[in-house]
Motif scaffolding. Structure first.
Motif, PDB file in Angstrom:
ATOM      1  N   ASN A  69       0.718  -1.300   0.091  1.00 15.00           N
ATOM      2  CA  ASN A  69       0.120   0.038  -0.099  1.00 15.00           C
ATOM      3  C   ASN A  69       0.862   1.464  -0.002  1.00 15.00           C
ATOM      4  OD1 ASN A  69      -2.818   1.234   0.277  1.00 15.00           O
ATOM      5  ND2 ASN A  69      -2.000   1.694   2.191  1.00 15.00           N
ATOM      6  N   ASP A  70       2.001   1.403   0.740  1.00 14.01           N
ATOM      7  CA  ASP A  70       2.922   2.481   0.775  1.00 14.01           C
ATOM      8  C   ASP A  70       3.591   2.612  -0.394  1.00 14.01           C
ATOM      9  OD1 ASP A  70       1.671   2.592   3.497  1.00 14.01           O
ATOM     10  OD2 ASP A  70       3.578   1.950   4.543  1.00 14.01           O
ATOM     11  N   THR A  71       3.765   1.613  -1.001  1.00  7.23           N
ATOM     12  CA  THR A  71       4.761   1.753  -2.423  1.00  7.23           C
ATOM     13  C   THR A  71       3.762   1.959  -3.567  1.00  7.23           C
ATOM     14  OG1 THR A  71       4.823  -0.755  -2.407  1.00  7.23           O
ATOM     15  CG2 THR A  71       6.832   0.548  -1.485  1.00  7.23           C
ATOM     16  N   GLY A  72       2.497   1.909  -3.250  1.00  6.15           N
ATOM     17  CA  GLY A  72       1.528   2.162  -4.428  1.00  6.15           C
ATOM     18  C   GLY A  72       1.344   1.122  -5.373  1.00  6.15           C
ATOM     19  N   LYS A  73       1.559  -0.093  -4.862  1.00  3.17           N
ATOM     20  CA  LYS A  73       1.441  -1.324  -5.697  1.00  3.17           C
ATOM     21  C   LYS A  73       0.088  -1.905  -5.588  1.00  3.17           C
ATOM     22  CE  LYS A  73       6.502  -2.735  -5.796  1.00  3.17           C
ATOM     23  NZ  LYS A  73       7.311  -3.851  -5.332  1.00  3.17           N
ATOM     24  N   LEU A  74      -0.801  -1.261  -4.757  1.00  4.49           N
ATOM     25  CA  LEU A  74      -2.384  -1.625  -4.428  1.00  4.49           C
ATOM     26  C   LEU A  74      -3.077  -0.585  -5.280  1.00  4.49           C
ATOM     27  CD1 LEU A  74      -2.669  -2.727  -0.861  1.00  4.49           C
ATOM     28  CD2 LEU A  74      -1.934  -4.459  -2.982  1.00  4.49           C
ATOM     29  N   ASN A  75      -4.158  -0.900  -5.861  1.00  5.49           N
ATOM     30  CA  ASN A  75      -4.877   0.076  -6.719  1.00  5.49           C
ATOM     31  C   ASN A  75      -6.045   0.570  -5.976  1.00  5.49           C
ATOM     32  OD1 ASN A  75      -5.893  -2.647  -7.073  1.00  5.49           O
ATOM     33  ND2 ASN A  75      -6.440  -2.519  -9.163  1.00  5.49           N
TER      34      ASN A  75
END
Length: 631
Positions: A69-75
């Motif tokens: 989530n923190d690295t933006g890998k979840l949409n």
């Protein structure tokens, strides 16, 4: 030295980057985290329960999700730190995300063989590595296959009155199936329970960290809001419909301000409005009541579910128990159809606890921390039944130490509602140590495979055409059920996407990986594509298709490559014999063989038992079938 002006500029840039990052993060759908469940009784998942006690695996899963989530890998924006129970009834977070454990199998097999006849050098290594007694020629090998299955689910929670009490009702909005395997050979000693749990833990966390983001990338998430136009008895009419992204049987939530007051299900869907049946007709509707729906979409709008499984093959019946292989194969195919076939797949009912309560909905029982929860799910538009119809194996190469076998499995897929029935075959080559192990018991697992990187190779071949000046590039693809053909198609599309080149629908033709399929695909192109828009180049997913395409064009007055360029794949012997000789992607067969032998040695000598797949890179062979266009 950085002066004051430069400092101000740098601070401004960093501020803008921070602002953009936060705007992007804010635009994502807020989703609460519901934790980890098991599909049915926790007693059926002994390995997961041991991991939970020993490693606190649920906390480790949450940490990986936080990192993603923190690295933006979840949409979507996953809210892990806030009270998920409270967020379930808040309009800012209209749904909850959870992980469901669906399988945690471990198959252990023991093999003993006499290695008389094997060279003394190899025998010394075998005996020292795999046995505790050098005086015997008996080699003992333990093989462990770990099979983990999960479903990532998005669900909504409502408060309803039942028997005078307020209860929570959970409605699954979308589910994503994922499977993973680990294989290892352990020599003369079986894995200890601690080592086995470590393997399970590694596999599960790897699925969450690597496979989950890839599966989530296949879907789009959003939120729809609307108002109530009309209210009567237990139904309401709302001003959102098909064009907003609403679908049949979808669950929607009702909010008064930011507080959820109830929910309903779409029973009549129109373009700009829909009729929703309330789950509680006593809900108090006011002019301020708003309707919120989660918009989660896969590649297709229609939903599918595997609901039945049988074995009709006599040979398969001898090797498998239906109650064991049925859930495994159903889970694997559910994942395959979602990830490779682009189908919206509901969790399979084969081997799961399902309760059908109406023609529209069913319930599945999920358990967390010893407490059972009932989750409601709309029934699929199409139910799939599977039939294990055939199993065959053939020795392709053999020597004193090892044997290479090719396995083929036939599965019949049937969809009664569509009047659709088709038999698919899946092939896999495996190298096995003679008399030590037999893979006939698990032909679905890609163990010790040596593969070609089809995606990268197809991407490079398409890039080559682009660098030659071609902008109108067509493709004759193969059936998507063949993973190599599908990966080559994906590589082709990725190259066009990166070059910002549009591909019209008429540029994509389906072949059958044979000469006649390529020939007929080319004829269809000639017939339907306007001469003004005709492609200047065609990429074919294998050489036989390409040669069929070439012959069809030549017989219809086209010159190769003057009028149209062609690239194939595989570099079969015929590719250099045709005129003009075919530019193609060479599959390094000698390298494949060399890696296979190296992999075998690693297994025999115990150097590496963790890696199960080796990939080699193909290269482009430039011949005479591609024209360099003038820029």
């Amino acid at each position: 030295m950085v002066n004051r002006r430069h400092k101000i500029i740098l601070l401004t840039i960093f501020s803008l980057i921070f602002l953009i990052a936060n705007i992007t993060h804010a635009n994502k759908l807020n989703v609460a985290y519901g934790g980890v469940f098991t599909a049915g009784d926790e007693k059926n998942y002994p390995n997961y329960m041991k991991m939970k006690a020993k490693f606190n695996i649920n906390k480790e899963i949450a940490n990986i999700l936080r990192k993603l989530n923190d690295t933006g890998k979840l949409n979507f924006n996953l809210l892990l730190e806030t009270d998920a129970e409270e967020l379930k009834f808040d309009a800012s977070s209209p749904c909850t995300f959870a992980i469901v454990i669906t399988r945690d199998d471990c198959i252990t097999e023991k093999f003993t063989t006499n290695v008389t006849g094997v060279s003394s050098k190899v025998l010394d290594l075998l005996v020292s590595e795999l046995t505790t007694k050098k005086s015997t020629n008996d080699v003992v090998v333990y093989k462990n296959v770990i099979n983990i299955g999960i479903s990532a689910i998005f669900y909504q929670t409502d408060e309803i009155k039942a028997n005078g009490q307020i209860e929570n009702r959970h409605n699954i909005v979308f589910s994503i199936p994922i499977t993973g395997y680990i294989f290892n050979l352990e020599g003369s000693k079986q894995l200890s329970e601690e080592a086995l749990l470590t393997h399970f833990r590694t596999a599960l966390l790897k699925i969450i960290e690597e496979k989950l983001p890839a599966r989530l990338a296949k879907i789009a998430l959003g939120k729809m809001e609307g108002n109530i136009i009309e209210s009567r008895d237990d139904t309401i009419k709302v001003n959102i419909g098909l064009q907003n992204g609403l679908i049949e049987k979808q669950f929607v939530s009702l909010y008064e301000g930011n507080k959820k007051i109830g929910s309903g299900q779409v029973i009549d869907l129109k373009k700009k409005e829909s009729i929703v049946k309330l789950q509680d007709k006593n809900i108090k509707i006011t002019p301020n009541t708003k309707v919120v729906a989660v918009n989660i979409r896969g590649a297709s709008e229609e939903s599918y579910q595997i609901t039945g499984f049988q074995i009709s093959s006599k040979k398969a019946k001898e090797l498998f128990k239906q109650e064991e292989i049925g859930p495994q194969l159903s889970q694997w195919l559910t994942d395959f159809l979602f990830y490779n076939g682009g189908k919206v797949m509901l969790p399979t009912t084969v081997g799961s606890d399902w309760i059908t309560v109406s023609t529209e909905n069913a319930f599945m029982i999920l358990v967390k921390d010893g407490i059972s929860y009932s989750f409601q799910l709309s029934k699929p538009k199409y139910e799939i039944t599977l039939d294990f119809t055939g199993l065959a194996d053939k020795v392709s190469e053999a020597n004193k130490i090892n044997t290479k076998k090719i396995y083929k499995v036939w599965i019949k897929l049937k969809i009664d509602k569509k009047k659709y029935e088709k038999e698919f075959d899946f092939a896999d080559a495996k190298i096995i140590v003679n008399d030590i192990e037999s893979y006939s018991k698990d032909p679905f697992l890609k163990i010790n495979s040596v593969l070609v990187n089809n995606f990268e190779a197809a991407y490079s071949a398409t890039n080559y055409l682009i660098k030659c000046g071609h902008k109108k590039i067509a493709i004759v693809k193969g059936p998507d059920e063949y993973i190599s053909a599908y990966d080559r198609f994906r590589g082709f599309l990725e190259a066009l996407k990166e070059a910002h080149l549009h591909i019209p629908e008429e540029y994509i033709e389906m072949g059958n990986l044979e000469y006649d399929g390529g020939y007929e695909a080319a004829l269809r192109m000639i017939k339907k594509i306007n001469k003004k828009n005709f492609p200047t180049a065609i990429f074919c997913v294998n050489d036989f298709t390409a040669i069929g395409v070439k012959d069809a064009f030549e017989k219809n007055g086209f010159l190769i490559p003057e009028d149209i360029s062609i690239v194939g794949f595989d570099n079969v012997e015929l590719a250099q014999q045709v005129v003009p000789a075919l530019t193609t992607v060479d599959v390094p067969k000698e390298e494949l063989g060399r890696l296979a032998v190296r992999r075998l040695n690693d297994l025999i000598y115990g150097k590496d038992s963790s890696k199960i797949c080796l990939t080699v890179f193909a290269r482009l062979i430039e011949r005479e079938s591609v024209k360099v266009l003038k820029k």
